[in-house]
Structure formats: structure tokens, C-alpha cells
Design an enzyme around this catalytic site. Structure first.
Site, PDB file in Angstrom:
ATOM      1  N   HIS A 307       0.853  -1.192   0.000  1.00 31.44           N
ATOM      2  CA  HIS A 307       0.000   0.000   0.000  1.00 31.44           C
ATOM      3  C   HIS A 307       0.889   1.242   0.000  1.00 31.44           C
ATOM      4  O   HIS A 307       1.955   1.244   0.607  1.00 31.44           O
ATOM      5  CB  HIS A 307      -0.889   0.022   1.255  1.00 31.44           C
ATOM      6  CG  HIS A 307      -2.072   0.926   1.125  1.00 31.44           C
ATOM      7  ND1 HIS A 307      -1.979   2.276   1.358  1.00 31.44           N
ATOM      8  CD2 HIS A 307      -3.349   0.692   0.748  1.00 31.44           C
ATOM      9  CE1 HIS A 307      -3.172   2.830   1.162  1.00 31.44           C
ATOM     10  NE2 HIS A 307      -4.019   1.889   0.782  1.00 31.44           N
ATOM     11  N   ASP A 365      -7.948  -5.209  -0.303  1.00 32.62           N
ATOM     12  CA  ASP A 365      -8.419  -6.062  -1.404  1.00 32.62           C
ATOM     13  C   ASP A 365      -8.059  -7.528  -1.252  1.00 32.62           C
ATOM     14  O   ASP A 365      -8.467  -8.351  -2.070  1.00 32.62           O
ATOM     15  CB  ASP A 365      -7.829  -5.527  -2.730  1.00 32.62           C
ATOM     16  CG  ASP A 365      -8.379  -4.156  -3.059  1.00 32.62           C
ATOM     17  OD1 ASP A 365      -7.593  -3.212  -3.204  1.00 32.62           O
ATOM     18  OD2 ASP A 365      -9.619  -4.033  -3.127  1.00 32.62           O
TER      19      ASP A 365
HETATM   20  C1  SDX Z   1      -6.216   0.196  -2.928  1.00 33.63           C
HETATM   21  O1  SDX Z   1      -4.392   4.663  -1.920  1.00 33.63           O
HETATM   22  C2  SDX Z   1      -5.365   4.070  -1.335  1.00 33.63           C
HETATM   23  O2  SDX Z   1      -5.796   4.463  -0.259  1.00 33.63           O
HETATM   24  C3  SDX Z   1      -5.937   2.871  -2.091  1.00 33.63           C
HETATM   25  C4  SDX Z   1      -6.965   2.037  -1.357  1.00 33.63           C
HETATM   26  C5  SDX Z   1      -8.258   2.810  -1.088  1.00 33.63           C
HETATM   27  O3  SDX Z   1      -8.967   2.451  -0.144  1.00 33.63           O
HETATM   28  O4  SDX Z   1      -8.585   3.717  -1.908  1.00 33.63           O
HETATM   29  O5  SDX Z   1      -6.412   1.602  -0.133  1.00 33.63           O
HETATM   30  C6  SDX Z   1      -7.369   0.814  -2.180  1.00 33.63           C
HETATM   31  O6  SDX Z   1      -5.995   0.543  -4.054  1.00 33.63           O
HETATM   32  C7  SDX Z   1      -5.330  -0.796  -2.221  1.00 33.63           C
HETATM   33  C8  SDX Z   1      -4.136  -1.279  -3.096  1.00 33.63           C
HETATM   34  C9  SDX Z   1      -4.628  -2.341  -4.061  1.00 33.63           C
HETATM   35  N1  SDX Z   1      -3.545  -2.715  -5.009  1.00 33.63           N
HETATM   36  C10 SDX Z   1      -2.923  -3.905  -4.957  1.00 33.63           C
HETATM   37  O7  SDX Z   1      -3.130  -4.758  -4.114  1.00 33.63           O
HETATM   38  C11 SDX Z   1      -1.930  -4.132  -6.094  1.00 33.63           C
HETATM   39  C12 SDX Z   1      -0.638  -4.753  -5.540  1.00 33.63           C
HETATM   40  N2  SDX Z   1       0.086  -3.746  -4.785  1.00 33.63           N
HETATM   41  C13 SDX Z   1       1.111  -2.992  -5.444  1.00 33.63           C
HETATM   42  O8  SDX Z   1       1.070  -2.888  -6.795  1.00 33.63           O
HETATM   43  C14 SDX Z   1       1.579  -1.769  -4.647  1.00 33.63           C
HETATM   44  O9  SDX Z   1       1.819  -2.191  -3.373  1.00 33.63           O
HETATM   45  C15 SDX Z   1       0.676  -0.549  -4.623  1.00 33.63           C
HETATM   46  C16 SDX Z   1       0.271  -0.135  -5.989  1.00 33.63           C
HETATM   47  C17 SDX Z   1      -0.540  -0.797  -3.790  1.00 33.63           C
HETATM   48  C18 SDX Z   1       1.485   0.579  -3.983  1.00 33.63           C
HETATM   49  O10 SDX Z   1       2.513   0.892  -4.851  1.00 33.63           O
HETATM   50  P1  SDX Z   1       3.658   1.950  -4.467  1.00 33.63           P
HETATM   51  O11 SDX Z   1       3.297   2.725  -3.260  1.00 33.63           O
HETATM   52  O12 SDX Z   1       4.003   2.699  -5.702  1.00 33.63           O
HETATM   53  O13 SDX Z   1       4.830   1.023  -4.000  1.00 33.63           O
HETATM   54  P2  SDX Z   1       6.074   0.650  -4.891  1.00 33.63           P
HETATM   55  O14 SDX Z   1       5.605   0.043  -6.169  1.00 33.63           O
HETATM   56  O15 SDX Z   1       7.001   1.814  -4.917  1.00 33.63           O
HETATM   57  O16 SDX Z   1       6.682  -0.544  -4.002  1.00 33.63           O
HETATM   58  C19 SDX Z   1       7.755  -0.341  -3.117  1.00 33.63           C
HETATM   59  C20 SDX Z   1       8.550  -1.656  -3.197  1.00 33.63           C
HETATM   60  C21 SDX Z   1       9.018  -1.971  -4.640  1.00 33.63           C
HETATM   61  O17 SDX Z   1      10.164  -2.779  -4.506  1.00 33.63           O
HETATM   62  P3  SDX Z   1      11.656  -2.042  -4.646  1.00 33.63           P
HETATM   63  O18 SDX Z   1      11.667  -1.336  -5.972  1.00 33.63           O
HETATM   64  O19 SDX Z   1      11.742  -1.095  -3.447  1.00 33.63           O
HETATM   65  O20 SDX Z   1      12.622  -3.183  -4.563  1.00 33.63           O
HETATM   66  O21 SDX Z   1       7.689  -2.754  -2.818  1.00 33.63           O
HETATM   67  C22 SDX Z   1       7.536  -3.626  -3.921  1.00 33.63           C
HETATM   68  C23 SDX Z   1       7.898  -2.844  -5.155  1.00 33.63           C
HETATM   69  O22 SDX Z   1       8.349  -3.715  -6.217  1.00 33.63           O
HETATM   70  N3  SDX Z   1       6.118  -4.033  -3.940  1.00 33.63           N
HETATM   71  C24 SDX Z   1       5.670  -5.257  -4.206  1.00 33.63           C
HETATM   72  C25 SDX Z   1       4.279  -5.189  -4.067  1.00 33.63           C
HETATM   73  N4  SDX Z   1       3.921  -3.948  -3.729  1.00 33.63           N
HETATM   74  C26 SDX Z   1       5.069  -3.228  -3.664  1.00 33.63           C
HETATM   75  N5  SDX Z   1       6.325  -6.400  -4.544  1.00 33.63           N
HETATM   76  C27 SDX Z   1       5.538  -7.483  -4.756  1.00 33.63           C
HETATM   77  N6  SDX Z   1       4.180  -7.494  -4.651  1.00 33.63           N
HETATM   78  C28 SDX Z   1       3.522  -6.370  -4.298  1.00 33.63           C
HETATM   79  N7  SDX Z   1       2.201  -6.373  -4.204  1.00 33.63           N
END
Ligand code: SDX
Length: 430
Positions: A307, A365
Site C-alpha cells: 500500500h 483487497d
Molecule cells: C487500494 O491509496 C489508497 O488508499 C488505495 C486504497 C483505497 O482504499 O482507496 O487503499 C485501495 O488501491 C489498495 C491497493 C490495491 N492494489 C494492490 O493490491 C496491487 C498490488 N500492490 C502494489 O502494486 C503496490 O503495493 C501498490 C500499488 C498498492 C502501492 O505501490 P507503491 O506505493 O508505488 O509502491 P512501490 O511500487 O514503490 O513498491 C515499493 C517496493 C518496490 O520494490 P523495490 O523497488 O523497493 O525493490 O515494494 C515492492 C515494489 O516492487 N512491492 C511489491 C508489491 N507492492 C510493492 N512487490 C511485490 N508485490 C507487491 N504487491
């Protein structure tokens, strides 16, 4: 120094600028950059707005470090335990919990709007059989702007309130109409004797012979709607605000929010999570998928995990997991394979250094789709259910923004990296 003098000094090649610190009622101070470019000729660069507060709001507070979420100051755990979605909708919109009479009037205003115009219903005849429910929701909500545009003055509180109750009443009917487009003839009708969430289930499935709303299921749905109702400036709410800041029709602004919610990184994740579980299939394949999620060269991500704001357990996920057990127990499925898989995956991920180092926890989710599936909904409807809950958040934020006399159109700048000035070359000289 008094509170009003809190500033932060910034040295830059043109000199020094003192920026005011704005103090929130809860949470970290905010650097006021409104006049930063005028003062310095510089811009700030924050492409995904990770460090940027886009507005002042009184509605919802999220502390991602502590894993705290509150609506108008009331902790989400208490609201999910004690309240109802309609009462929470009143709280979000009016800012205070209602008396019984106030809630009755609110409920009546929503109910009076639970109808669809013929032109909107006819729209569904144009959708292909396999249209995604979110595409139908975007289109049908946007089409309401073709009906409600002559007499909406977004600057008039009465017009904003009329829109608020219209959209709150119409979206559940649209959701049932969308489900009917898929399921064909399971749609029921509004029943005075049922509460809001029970009526939604009756609208969805009341056409099935001998269907009766199970109170465990309607309570579970109500909890899900409460937990998804608002979440400060998430991607879809920010889309509603940015579109709405131009003064556009509020239904057009809602359609922008629904479009943003559809994405698998946002609300579309609840559908993607179930697709992921279906792909993983069994516990013995979890480690393989955890490794894929950690592999930078692999596009696979653990859907429902991570998140932007929560660097702790999403308080909503914990509640939804508990609700999952209640619904599946009611169905006699306390060893439901998908829930077993989800619990095993969570356990493994939470002890994996990659996820620990990045503060990746289950989000709202991760478990919700298991409940929606148990309630009888196809996975393509899961994000529609998210929108059905979030519409009160979007509409409340839109009303809050449009009531602000100092509202200016949202218009970010950029870091330009394209070609410098060059002269046109006539075609025959190239
Ligand atoms: C919602 O914003 C809100 O409030 C949203 C929400 C609401 O109520 O409105 O809460 C609802 O949208 C919840 C999120 C639902 N999405 C998912 O479940 C999709 C999977 N999650 C990711 O794609 C990710 O965690 C996000 C999109 C939710 C957040 O992305 P960020 O903040 O841009 O984080 P990032 O991509 O910069 O990640 C930081 C690190 C990275 O690794 P490094 O480059 O530091 O090595 O964490 C890793 C990412 O690759 N990472 C993950 C991951 N999420 C982040 N690695 C594997 N699986 C994941 N799910």
C-alpha cells in the site's frame, strides 16, 4: 514561536526562502508550497504525489505508519463494529453521527433516488454480452450527466446535495442492472422491510425463486461497504477532485473516479486477487509465486499486498478477514480452499524478508473477493462493489471541494526533458 510562525527555511542558488508550515489537527506538519514557484522560480518534483498534500480536508484521516483509519474522527474499527453503511454515509457527508430522525430522513432521501431513467436502462441493450461490469458502470454513471446537466449549479449547496443523494441512490440500482446484464433475471426489487445492505442483496438476487436475504450476509456486506466508503486522497478520489476542479458535471467527475478505481493497482485489485488465487491453485505453489513477486524481471506482483500509505497492517484487511470467517462458517465452508490459500500466503509473505523490508502487508483487497464470491457475485463484479461503497466518499469529497470558495482548477507542472528550441525544416529539405 507561536503556531502561526512555524516555518521551514530553504537555501537555494537564488537565496533563501522561508516556507510556512501548516499544522493539521492530527498527523505531520505540511509545508505550504502554494507560492513556492512565485517566490523561487523553482518547481517541486513528486511524480506519484507520494510527498504531496493536494488539498485540505475534514473527512478521513489515515496514519499509514500506525495503521489507523478514521472517518470524521471515529476509528474504523468502531464504525465497522457498531454502525451501518447508511449511518456512516450520513457521518461522512454531514460530519456528525445522526439522530434516529436524521438517519430516517437520510435513508428516505437515498431511497427516493433508487430509480433509473429509461434512457439509462436502454443503454444496457447496447453493451456486448461480455462487457466488463466496470466499463458498464463508467458508461452508465457518465450517461447520467446527459440527464442531469441543465439545472446543476455546482456552486449551489442545494444542487450539490441533490446530486449527492441521486448518486447514492442510483449506483446500487446500476450495480443490480449490471449484474442482471451478466446473470440474466436474478434481479429483485426494493423491499421496504429490508435495511440498505439487505436491499442490495435483494436487488441482486431477489429474482431467484425462494431467495431470502441471509442476515449474516447482509451484515457482512454492510461491513464491507463501511470499510470501503472512503480513504482520503487515493487515486480515484484524487481523480474525482482533479476532474471536478474544472467545474465539470459531477457525474462526469464520478466517472473519472470509477475509471481510476478499475485499475488493478487500485480497486481492480480485488478481482485480480481472486484471479491470482485461481492461478496459484494450491499451497505447495505459493513459494514459487512469492519468488515471482520478488523477481524484478517478472511483472507478477502479489495482488492485495502492499500500500502507498499503510506501512503496517491495513486495519480494514484485518476486519475483512474476520468477516470472511463469519460468512464461510455460515455457508459451512470454514475450510474454504481459497481462504486457506490466502491465509497460508499471508503467513509465508509476512515472514519473508523481502516483504518485511518493504513493509508489505495485506490491504483492503486481499480478502474481500473471497466474501463477494461467497455471496454469489462473479469476480468481474468485485470492483463494482468497491465503487458502490466508495461513491459516498467520492461524492462527499466533491461536495467539500466545490464548497470551497478558494477552489482553483488543479493543474500540475512537469519536469520537461524533451528537445530544446529548434527551427522547422520544410518537407522537401528533410
Ligand atoms: C487500494 O491509496 C489508497 O488508499 C488505495 C486504497 C483505497 O482504499 O482507496 O487503499 C485501495 O488501491 C489498495 C491497493 C490495491 N492494489 C494492490 O493490491 C496491487 C498490488 N500492490 C502494489 O502494486 C503496490 O503495493 C501498490 C500499488 C498498492 C502501492 O505501490 P507503491 O506505493 O508505488 O509502491 P512501490 O511500487 O514503490 O513498491 C515499493 C517496493 C518496490 O520494490 P523495490 O523497488 O523497493 O525493490 O515494494 C515492492 C515494489 O516492487 N512491492 C511489491 C508489491 N507492492 C510493492 N512487490 C511485490 N508485490 C507487491 N504487491
Amino acid at each position: 514561536m507561536g503556531k502561526e510562525n512555524k516555518t521551514i527555511g530553504l537555501l537555494y542558488n537564488g537565496g533563501r526562502v522561508d516556507l510556512d508550515l501548516k499544522e493539521p489537527s492530527v498527523g505531520p506538519d505540511v509545508v505550504d508550497l502554494k507560492n513556492f514557484s512565485a517566490q523561487t522560480g523553482l518547481y517541486t518534483f513528486d511524480p506519484s504525489y507520494s510527498s504531496t498534500a493536494s488539498c485540505e480536508s475534514y473527512i478521513t484521516y489515515v496514519d499509514g505508519t500506525a495503521g489507523v483509519l478514521s472517518y470524521r474522527g471515529y476509528p474504523i474499527e468502531q464504525l465497522a463494529q457498531e454502525s451501518t453503511y447508511l449511518e456512516v454515509s450520513y457521518l461522512l457527508y454531514h460530519g456528525e453521527l445522526p439522530t434516529r430522525d436524521q438517519l430516517d430522513v437520510f435513508r428516505l432521501k437515498v431511497k427516493q433516488n433508487m430509480l433509473l431513467e429509461e434512457s439509462v436502462i436502454k443503454l444496457f441493450d447496447t453493451f456486448p454480452e461480455n462487457a466488463h461490469p466496470m466499463s458498464m458502470l463508467i458508461t452508465s454513471v457518465a450517461s447520467l450527466s446527459s440527464i442531469y446537466h441543465h439545472d446543476i449549479n455546482v456552486r449551489e449547496p442545494e444542487d450539490r446535495e441533490a446530486f449527492f443523494f441521486q448518486v447514492l441512490g442510483k449506483v446500487p440500482i446500476l450495480a443490480a442492472t449490471i449484474l442482471n446484464h451478466i446473470n440474466k433475471k436474478t434481479v429483485g426489487s426494493y423491499d421496504e422491510k429490508l435495511n440498505y445492505s439487505a436491499n442490495i442483496l435483494n436487488l441482486f438476487f431477489g429474482g431467484i425463486p425462494n431467495f431470502e436475504v441471509n442476515p449474516v450476509f447482509s451484515k457482512a456486506l454492510d461491513v464491507l461497504l463501511i470499510l470501503h466508503a472512503d480513504h482520503e486522497q487515493n487515486c480515484s478520489t484524487s481523480s474525482v477532485r482533479l476532474a471536478g476542479s474544472s467545474g465539470t458535471n459531477p457525474y462526469a467527475a464520478m466517472a473519472a473516479g470509477i475509471a481510476a478505481l478499475w485499475g488493478p493497482l487500485h480497486g481492480g485489485a480485488n478481482e485480480a486477487v481472486v484471479r491470482m488465487f485461481n492461478e496459484i491453485k494450491s499451497k505447495d505453489r505459493i513459494s514459487h509465486f512469492i519468488e515471482k513477486a520478488k523477481d524484478k524481471n517478472d511483472p507478477f506482483r502479489l495482488m492485495g499486498f502492499g500500500h502507498r500509505v499503510y506501512k503496517n497492517y491495513d486495519p480494514r484487511a484485518a476486519f475483512i478477514r474476520a468477516t470472511c470467517h463469519e460468512v464461510l462458517d455460515e455457508l459451512g465452508q470454514d475450510n474454504n480452499p481459497m481462504l486457506e490459500l490466502a491465509l497460508a500466503l499471508e503467513e509465508i509473505a509476512l515472514h519473508d524478508q523481502y516483504f518485511i523490508d518493504r513493509n508489505l502487508y495485506p490491504n483492503v483487497d486481499f480478502y474481500s473477493g473471497i466474501i463477494y464470491q461467497a455471496l454469489g457475485l462473479p469476480k468481474e463484479m468485485f470492483t463494482v462493489m468497491f465503487a458502490l461503497a466508495r461513491v459516498v466518499g467520492w461524492a462527499t469529497h466533491w461536495c467539500e471541494m466545490m464548497a470551497n470558495p478558494g477552489l482553483r482548477i488543479g493543474r500540475p507542472r512537469q519536469l520537461y526533458l524533451g528537445p530544446k528550441k529548434r527551427n522547422y525544416i520544410p518537407l522537401d529539405q528533410r
